[in-house]
Scaffold this motif. Sequence first.
Motif, PDB file in Angstrom:
ATOM      1  N   SER A   1     -23.784  14.159  24.682  1.00 51.99           N
ATOM      2  CA  SER A   1     -22.591  13.661  23.996  1.00 51.99           C
ATOM      3  C   SER A   1     -22.190  12.342  24.632  1.00 51.99           C
ATOM      4  CB  SER A   1     -21.432  14.634  24.153  1.00 51.99           C
ATOM      5  OG  SER A   1     -21.758  15.880  23.617  1.00 51.99           O
ATOM      6  N   ILE A   2     -21.996  11.314  23.791  1.00 52.46           N
ATOM      7  CA  ILE A   2     -21.584   9.994  24.280  1.00 52.46           C
ATOM      8  C   ILE A   2     -20.344   9.567  23.514  1.00 52.46           C
ATOM      9  CG2 ILE A   2     -22.228   7.581  24.576  1.00 52.46           C
ATOM     10  CD1 ILE A   2     -25.139   8.451  24.616  1.00 52.46           C
ATOM     11  N   LEU A   3     -19.356   9.071  24.249  1.00 51.92           N
ATOM     12  CA  LEU A   3     -18.126   8.581  23.642  1.00 51.92           C
ATOM     13  C   LEU A   3     -18.013   7.086  23.908  1.00 51.92           C
ATOM     14  CD1 LEU A   3     -15.412   9.152  22.228  1.00 51.92           C
ATOM     15  CD2 LEU A   3     -14.464   9.587  24.498  1.00 51.92           C
ATOM     16  N   ASP A   4     -18.067   6.283  22.846  1.00 49.15           N
ATOM     17  CA  ASP A   4     -17.899   4.828  22.920  1.00 49.15           C
ATOM     18  C   ASP A   4     -18.847   4.137  23.902  1.00 49.15           C
ATOM     19  OD1 ASP A   4     -15.830   4.908  21.062  1.00 49.15           O
ATOM     20  OD2 ASP A   4     -14.321   5.242  22.627  1.00 49.15           O
ATOM     21  N   ARG A   5     -20.033   4.684  24.101  1.00 48.39           N
ATOM     22  CA  ARG A   5     -21.029   4.137  25.024  1.00 48.39           C
ATOM     23  C   ARG A   5     -20.514   4.040  26.456  1.00 48.39           C
ATOM     24  NH1 ARG A   5     -23.595  -1.231  22.757  1.00 48.39           N
ATOM     25  NH2 ARG A   5     -24.746  -1.026  24.700  1.00 48.39           N
ATOM     26  N   GLN A   6     -19.380   4.667  26.769  1.00 42.87           N
ATOM     27  CA  GLN A   6     -18.762   4.548  28.087  1.00 42.87           C
ATOM     28  C   GLN A   6     -18.723   5.859  28.877  1.00 42.87           C
ATOM     29  OE1 GLN A   6     -17.564   1.616  29.422  1.00 42.87           O
ATOM     30  NE2 GLN A   6     -18.363   0.565  27.635  1.00 42.87           N
ATOM     31  N   ARG A   7     -18.635   6.993  28.190  1.00 45.62           N
ATOM     32  CA  ARG A   7     -18.562   8.302  28.836  1.00 45.62           C
ATOM     33  C   ARG A   7     -19.602   9.209  28.197  1.00 45.62           C
ATOM     34  NH1 ARG A   7     -14.162   9.618  31.688  1.00 45.62           N
ATOM     35  NH2 ARG A   7     -12.388   8.207  31.679  1.00 45.62           N
ATOM     36  N   ALA A   8     -20.263  10.008  29.023  1.00 42.51           N
ATOM     37  CA  ALA A   8     -21.280  10.898  28.474  1.00 42.51           C
ATOM     38  C   ALA A   8     -21.354  12.199  29.252  1.00 42.51           C
ATOM     39  CB  ALA A   8     -22.638  10.208  28.497  1.00 42.51           C
ATOM     40  N   GLN A   9     -21.841  13.226  28.563  1.00 45.26           N
ATOM     41  CA  GLN A   9     -22.102  14.516  29.175  1.00 45.26           C
ATOM     42  C   GLN A   9     -23.459  14.992  28.682  1.00 45.26           C
ATOM     43  OE1 GLN A   9     -20.060  18.146  27.892  1.00 45.26           O
ATOM     44  NE2 GLN A   9     -19.770  18.642  30.053  1.00 45.26           N
ATOM     45  N   ILE A  10     -24.279  15.464  29.608  1.00 44.67           N
ATOM     46  CA  ILE A  10     -25.608  15.979  29.284  1.00 44.67           C
ATOM     47  C   ILE A  10     -25.696  17.401  29.813  1.00 44.67           C
ATOM     48  CG2 ILE A  10     -28.088  15.676  29.564  1.00 44.67           C
ATOM     49  CD1 ILE A  10     -27.536  12.754  30.228  1.00 44.67           C
ATOM     50  N   THR A  11     -26.168  18.331  28.979  1.00 45.89           N
ATOM     51  CA  THR A  11     -26.394  19.705  29.414  1.00 45.89           C
ATOM     52  C   THR A  11     -27.879  20.027  29.285  1.00 45.89           C
ATOM     53  OG1 THR A  11     -26.026  20.641  27.215  1.00 45.89           O
ATOM     54  CG2 THR A  11     -24.088  20.392  28.639  1.00 45.89           C
ATOM     55  N   GLY A  12     -28.304  21.107  29.888  1.00 43.70           N
ATOM     56  CA  GLY A  12     -29.703  21.526  29.824  1.00 43.70           C
ATOM     57  C   GLY A  12     -30.583  20.795  30.819  1.00 43.70           C
ATOM     58  N   ILE A  13     -29.987  20.274  31.888  1.00 48.09           N
ATOM     59  CA  ILE A  13     -30.751  19.550  32.907  1.00 48.09           C
ATOM     60  C   ILE A  13     -31.463  20.555  33.809  1.00 48.09           C
ATOM     61  CG2 ILE A  13     -30.569  18.029  34.919  1.00 48.09           C
ATOM     62  CD1 ILE A  13     -28.091  16.816  33.546  1.00 48.09           C
ATOM     63  N   THR A  14     -32.750  20.331  34.025  1.00 48.82           N
ATOM     64  CA  THR A  14     -33.505  21.196  34.925  1.00 48.82           C
ATOM     65  C   THR A  14     -33.844  20.500  36.239  1.00 48.82           C
ATOM     66  OG1 THR A  14     -35.577  20.549  33.864  1.00 48.82           O
ATOM     67  CG2 THR A  14     -34.506  22.541  33.044  1.00 48.82           C
ATOM     68  N   LYS A  15     -33.849  19.158  36.238  1.00 48.18           N
ATOM     69  CA  LYS A  15     -34.162  18.413  37.465  1.00 48.18           C
ATOM     70  C   LYS A  15     -33.561  17.017  37.368  1.00 48.18           C
ATOM     71  CE  LYS A  15     -38.030  16.891  40.313  1.00 48.18           C
ATOM     72  NZ  LYS A  15     -39.493  16.869  40.456  1.00 48.18           N
ATOM     73  N   VAL A  16     -32.964  16.557  38.458  1.00 48.68           N
ATOM     74  CA  VAL A  16     -32.452  15.187  38.544  1.00 48.68           C
ATOM     75  C   VAL A  16     -33.487  14.366  39.300  1.00 48.68           C
ATOM     76  CG1 VAL A  16     -30.637  13.702  39.448  1.00 48.68           C
ATOM     77  CG2 VAL A  16     -30.047  15.946  38.531  1.00 48.68           C
ATOM     78  N   ILE A  17     -34.011  13.335  38.656  1.00 47.89           N
ATOM     79  CA  ILE A  17     -34.986  12.463  39.321  1.00 47.89           C
ATOM     80  C   ILE A  17     -34.250  11.387  40.101  1.00 47.89           C
ATOM     81  CG2 ILE A  17     -36.883  10.845  38.981  1.00 47.89           C
ATOM     82  CD1 ILE A  17     -37.588  12.471  36.441  1.00 47.89           C
ATOM     83  N   SER A  18     -33.344  10.655  39.434  1.00 48.52           N
ATOM     84  CA  SER A  18     -32.568   9.627  40.130  1.00 48.52           C
ATOM     85  C   SER A  18     -31.321   9.276  39.339  1.00 48.52           C
ATOM     86  CB  SER A  18     -33.402   8.365  40.365  1.00 48.52           C
ATOM     87  OG  SER A  18     -33.667   7.713  39.143  1.00 48.52           O
TER      88      SER A  18
END
Length: 94
Positions: free
Chosen positions: A13-30
């Motif tokens: 989900s992205i709001l105005d290209r300024q705030r976002a939320q991502i779910t379903g993450i299994t690994k953070v690379i960087s």
Amino acid sequence: MDSKSISKEHKLSILDRQRAQITGITKVISIEEQQISLITEAGKIVISGKNLHAGKLDVVAGVLEFTGMVNSICYSDYKTASEKATGFIGRLFK
């Protein structure tokens, strides 16, 4: 509730290209100011932009919230080393 029985659904989900939320993450690379790289249930995702900053990261739930100017989002298939070795050369050297 057993955490292994929870299926992680991927949502972006992205709001105005300024705030976002991502779910379903299994690994953070960087997570860097100009690029965020993650592995999700839907594949690898690379988010490019400016002044990207993680606000909330919950690795157990697989959720990341971040702020900054999003310029691009690129998905690609992510395969583990064992999945990559299923081609002809991989089978040859097994």
